[in-house]
Design a protein around this motif. Structure first.
Motif, PDB file in Angstrom:
ATOM      1  N   VAL B 317     -20.660   3.609 -22.634  1.00 51.46           N
ATOM      2  CA  VAL B 317     -20.927   4.816 -23.006  1.00 51.46           C
ATOM      3  C   VAL B 317     -21.761   5.714 -23.714  1.00 51.46           C
ATOM      4  CG1 VAL B 317     -18.501   5.827 -21.855  1.00 51.46           C
ATOM      5  CG2 VAL B 317     -19.124   5.107 -24.231  1.00 51.46           C
ATOM      6  N   THR B 362     -16.046  13.562 -20.424  1.00 50.75           N
ATOM      7  CA  THR B 362     -16.809  13.865 -20.178  1.00 50.75           C
ATOM      8  C   THR B 362     -17.106  15.612 -19.965  1.00 50.75           C
ATOM      9  OG1 THR B 362     -16.136  13.401 -18.106  1.00 50.75           O
ATOM     10  CG2 THR B 362     -17.679  11.640 -18.872  1.00 50.75           C
ATOM     11  N   HIS B 437     -13.510  11.504 -13.816  1.00 52.07           N
ATOM     12  CA  HIS B 437     -14.972  12.052 -14.889  1.00 52.07           C
ATOM     13  C   HIS B 437     -14.159  12.333 -16.393  1.00 52.07           C
ATOM     14  CE1 HIS B 437     -16.469  13.428 -11.558  1.00 52.07           C
ATOM     15  NE2 HIS B 437     -15.523  14.231 -10.856  1.00 52.07           N
TER      16      HIS B 437
END
Lengths: 294, 616
Positions: B317, B362, B437
């Motif tokens: 990430v 996110t 998500h």
């Protein structure tokens, strides 16, 4: 090697080199020397003549470039020989954070002396060198003379057979010097062998049986002190009980009318005179042995 | 806590091959040394005399290393101790006391994990002070002796060079041990006192608890009704009344205890006493469960990607620190831990799964609520899987989920964990992120089975034992360098060894050309010219020379990396601060590594001292 010989050097040579291995100075040149049991042997020489280098080579503090030094028949680098040696360095290199008792106790432990013996010897030596009142003070508080005394005490802690004394009277007052000389003579009476080097010629003359004079790393003279100091081409007459008239007569008729003749011998020069003469001759004729007296 | 490869090493399996490699290295070095010594001697003295002097040297060395006198060594150690004390090492202790005395101003006991904060502080402070002291004492002592010529009066006694080296090492170790012991004792008291606090109840809360007690006596249900304590150290606890622990003595006095919830890494016991015909009186005990030594059973971690296929890693990430890999929520992605050698008797009360997850959002979502995740247990042999529970993650906070030994699945099946899901001692635990998500981040040590807890006090001592081992190692290096270097250079060399050992991983990365910005020369050019670390340097002659020099430097760094000890193996600060037990195997590994370096360092120091003209 004879049983009488305690220290023997064979062609002992030391060359000091710099970091890159280049020759800096030849401090000692092929020294052959013997120190016999029970004698006081003096090493004499001006600064840089190789006296201290010789002692350090004998102790194994330096490694010879050539030749060898034997102590009690063992190589100088042998640790075991140190059990029979006492060493007083030029300056008393001692741990200044210890007091006198701790200092002597520490060195005594290095000889693995039993506790009772250690305590007794520490007590006796502190008394012998006259430091009873200062025995609990750290050495950093000591005067130079006191430091010399405790330095001597540590050299004697193992009751050594051989003592190496580097400038033993340095830093001592006149009384201290006298006491040190008496102690050295007393140690000889106890059968100990002593190798000392000193700048003080009167000290050497007073206590040494034999001396070696070094100059620029070379042995210039070696022999008994009394023999070396004898002036062979002069006669000395010593008399007592003479009146002034008789003295006059003696001057006139000494060969025919002698009073009581106490001595008739070769007079001696002082060691200082001999030393200065040798050094001057050596400087005039480098590399040549000055006299062949032994 | 990050799980390093050596944390999972089994000592019994490690020691054999490690000892073999060590022996080969030592013998190879010994042969190389003998050959070099012989060659130099032959060049200086000729073949016969050179060979003889080498033989004499080796025989003398063997005697010096074997015929050590314990009494002389102890005398030299005693001198070293006196030297250290009189050179005012007490100043270091005073600095520590001052730091501890004023630390209370800066350490916030109201933080999320106060125990971790306090423990990290005392361990780090002690570690730095003691290691710095070890560097300075050990590296300066012998050069000072040589410079002041005091060594002359020692080596002219029947003292072997090996005894001088060993006496120094023992002396400094003894001084450091006493100092470390004092620091450990003060640290322990400091941590306990710093974290100690008690809560009280407001009058209304007391009344509410009394009501709940009376309702419980009448048999009314009390669960679900929360009572809060007052706020101390920036937190308050919630209590749910539970009369199950209540006892009645012969006089009819009732006594009971209830537990608060976990806040700031601890909970409390609330005791109550009810006199005959009286009202209950509640009192709060000291904080508990904050100083732990958990004994974890780690599993091997693997991943499934969003399509449910095997993947080496999860999603990156963008976090520079890649210890954790991330799994995507609302997909088939999963982090799977496989545990081995599980036995039913280890877990009489169920499988306690403890996890500390990273969460990457996110989108913000409901920031007050944790991101939902699910835990499943799977039989690795048959593939049978049972969903255990869904939970809300508490980011970077340790969460304990106990899987009962028997439970019912959503479809009504009764599952016995050891009968149905454990195959040959193996079991898989699957972690999934439920929220689309959003991402869960997981590393090898982030999920484990908490089999039992060991004694925190013993673990604390083990933590300080790690610092002690580092100190012994640094002392060994310091004494080694001081036998052939001057004081300041020996300090630099010892400090360099310490830094190299602490950053051994970075040194390895640098030697393998894996660090952005290039080697030391290239990095220097970038610093001076203010260029960032990822752009290519212009293809000039200067760049070519810099890269060539860096290439040579990398070879040296590779060599140094191999020679230096990895100090991280000896550092247990994280274990103690994060509340993990330092296993005896890990401690034994650290001891062996220390001895593996200190032993050869002692021999090398002896050789250097023996070969040195101390009066020059």
């Amino acid at each position: 090697m004879s049983a009488e010989v305690v220290i023997e050097t064979r062609s002992l040579t030391k060359v000091y080199r710099d970091f890159w291995g280049r020759r800096k100075v030849e401090a000692l040149k092929a020294l052959d020397l013997e120190v016999r049991r029970g004698e006081i042997f003096g090493l004499l020489g001006p600064n840089g003549s190789g006296k201290t280098t010789t002692i350090k080579l004998i102790l194994g503090l330096l490694f010879p470039t050539n030749g060898e030094a034997l102590v009690f028949g063992r190589p100088a680098g042998d640790v075991e020989k140190n059990a029979r040696i006492g060493y007083l360095p030029e300056e008393s290199y001692l741990y200044r954070f210890l007091n006198a008792e701790e200092t002597l106790d520490f060195y005594a432990r290095l000889f693995r002396l039993p506790r009772a013996v250690r305590r007794q010897r520490v007590f006796d030596l502190i008394e012998q060198v006259g430091l009873q009142r200062a025995k609990r003070r750290q050495l950093r508080e000591y005067s130079k003379g006191m430091t010399r005394r405790i330095g001597l005490a540590q050299a004697l802690i193992n009751d050594p057979e051989l003592l190496l004394l580097d400038e033993p009277t340095t830093g001592l007052d006149p009384i201290g010097i006298r006491e040190m000389k008496d102690l050295i003579l007393h140690l000889r009476e106890q059968g100990k062998t002593i190798l000392m080097c000193s700048h003080r010629l009167d000290d050497v003359q007073d206590v040494c049986d034999r001396i070696a004079i070094l100059h620029q790393g070379e042995l210039k003279e070696l022999g008994r002190v009394d023999a070396l100091l004898k002036v062979r081409d002069m006669t000395e007459i010593r008399a007592t009980g003479l009146s002034d008239e008789a003295k006059d007569e003696i001057r006139q008729v000494i060969a025919k009318h002698g009073a009581q003749l106490l001595s008739c011998d070769n007079p001696t020069a002082t060691l200082e005179e001999l030393f200065v003469k040798i050094i001057r001759e050596s400087e005039e004729h480098p590399g040549r042995r000055v006299r062949g007296v032994t | 806590m990050v799980l390093e490869s050596y944390h999972a090493v089994n000592f019994a399996e490690w020691i054999g091959p490690a000892a073999k490699v060590w022996l080969i290295a030592v013998v190879a070095l010994l042969i190389a040394f003998c050959l070099l010594r012989w060659l130099l001697a032959v060049l200086r003295q000729g073949p016969a005399a050179g060979t003889l002097s080498t033989m004499e040297f080796l025989l003398a060395a063997a005697a010096d290393l074997v015929l050590l006198s314990p009494r002389r060594t102890l005398a030299l150690a005693g001198l070293t101790i006196k030297e250290s004390i009189r050179r005012r090492i007490v100043i270091v202790f005073a600095v520590f006391l001052i730091l501890v005395a004023f630390a209370g101003w800066f350490l916030d006991p109201g933080s999320n994990q106060p125990a971790r904060l306090y423990l990290s502080f005392v361990l780090t402070t002690t570690s730095y002070l003691v290691l710095l002291l070890a560097v300075f004492l050990s590296a300066l002592s012998l050069p000072a002796d040589i410079r002041n010529h005091t060594i002359h009066t020692v080596v002219t006694k029947p003292v072997r060079p090996s005894e001088i080296v060993l006496g120094r090492v023992f002396g400094f170790t003894a001084v450091g041990t006493v100092l470390l012991g004092l620091m450990a004792a003060i640290s322990y008291v400091f941590v306990l006192r710093g974290l100690d606090h008690q809560h009280d109840f407001s009058a209304a809360a007391r009344e509410q608890l009394a009501v709940l007690w009376r309702e419980a006596r009448r048999g009314d249900p009390t669960s679900g009704i929360a009572v809060s304590t007052d706020r101390v150290q920036n937190h308050r606890h919630t209590v749910y009344f539970d009369p199950s622990q209540e006892t009645v003595d012969e006089q009819g006095v009732r006594r009971g205890a209830i537990r608060t919830d976990m806040e700031n890494g601890h909970d409390h016991e609330i005791r109550y006493v009810v006199p005959v015909d009286g009202e209950p009186e509640f009192s709060c005990g000291p904080p508990e469960n904050h100083l732990l030594a958990r004994v974890p059973i780690y599993g091997k971690l693997r991943f499934k990607d969003r399509a449910g296929k095997d993947a080496e890693k999860g999603v990156n990430v963008g976090d520079e620190w890649t210890y954790r890999s991330y799994i995507q929520g609302g997909s088939l992605a999963a982090a799977i831990w496989t545990f081995e050698n599980l036995r039913e008797e280890q877990f009489p009360d169920g499988l306690p799964v403890e996890m500390t997850l990273g969460v990457f959002r996110t989108h913000k979502g409901d920031i007050e609520k944790g991101v939902p995740g699910s835990l499943s247990v799977r039989n690795p042999a048959t593939g049978d899987e049972a969903h255990v529970r869904t939970f809300a993650s508490r980011e970077f906070q340790t969460d304990l989920q106990v899987i009962p030994l028997e439970f019912q699945t959503g479809d009504g099946r009764t599952i016995n964990v050891f009968r149905d899901l454990v195959a040959d001692g193996k079991l898989e635990i699957w972690l999934r992120c439920v929220a689309p998500h959003q991402y869960f981040g997981a590393g090898q040590a982030d999920l484990y089975l908490r089999a039992r807890d060991a004694s925190f006090a013993v673990n604390f001592v083990k933590g300080f034992a790690g610092i002690w081992l580092q100190m012994v190692l640094i002392t060994g290096f310091g004494v080694l360098f001081s036998t052939f270097l001057s004081g300041p250079i020996a300090i630099l060399a010892t400090g360099g060894a310490l830094l190299g050992g602490l950053f051994s991983d970075f040194l390895y990365q640098l030697s393998q050309h894996k660090v952005y910005g290039g080697g030391p020369i290239e990095a220097m050019i970038r610093l001076v010219t203010q260029q960032n670390v990822v752009t290519e340097l212009p293809p000039t002659a200067q760049t070519t020379v810099a890269k060539m020099l860096d290439k040579a430097a990398e070879q040296w760094m590779w060599l140094i990396w191999h020679m230096l000890p990895d100090f991280r193996v000896l550092s247990f600060s994280d274990h103690v601060a994060y509340g993990f037990d330092i296993s005896w195997g890990l401690l034994a590994l650290a001891i062996c590594q220390t001895l593996a370096y200190v032993g050869p360092a002692f021999v090398l120091a002896y050789v250097f001292l023996k070969s040195r003209e101390l009066a020059q």
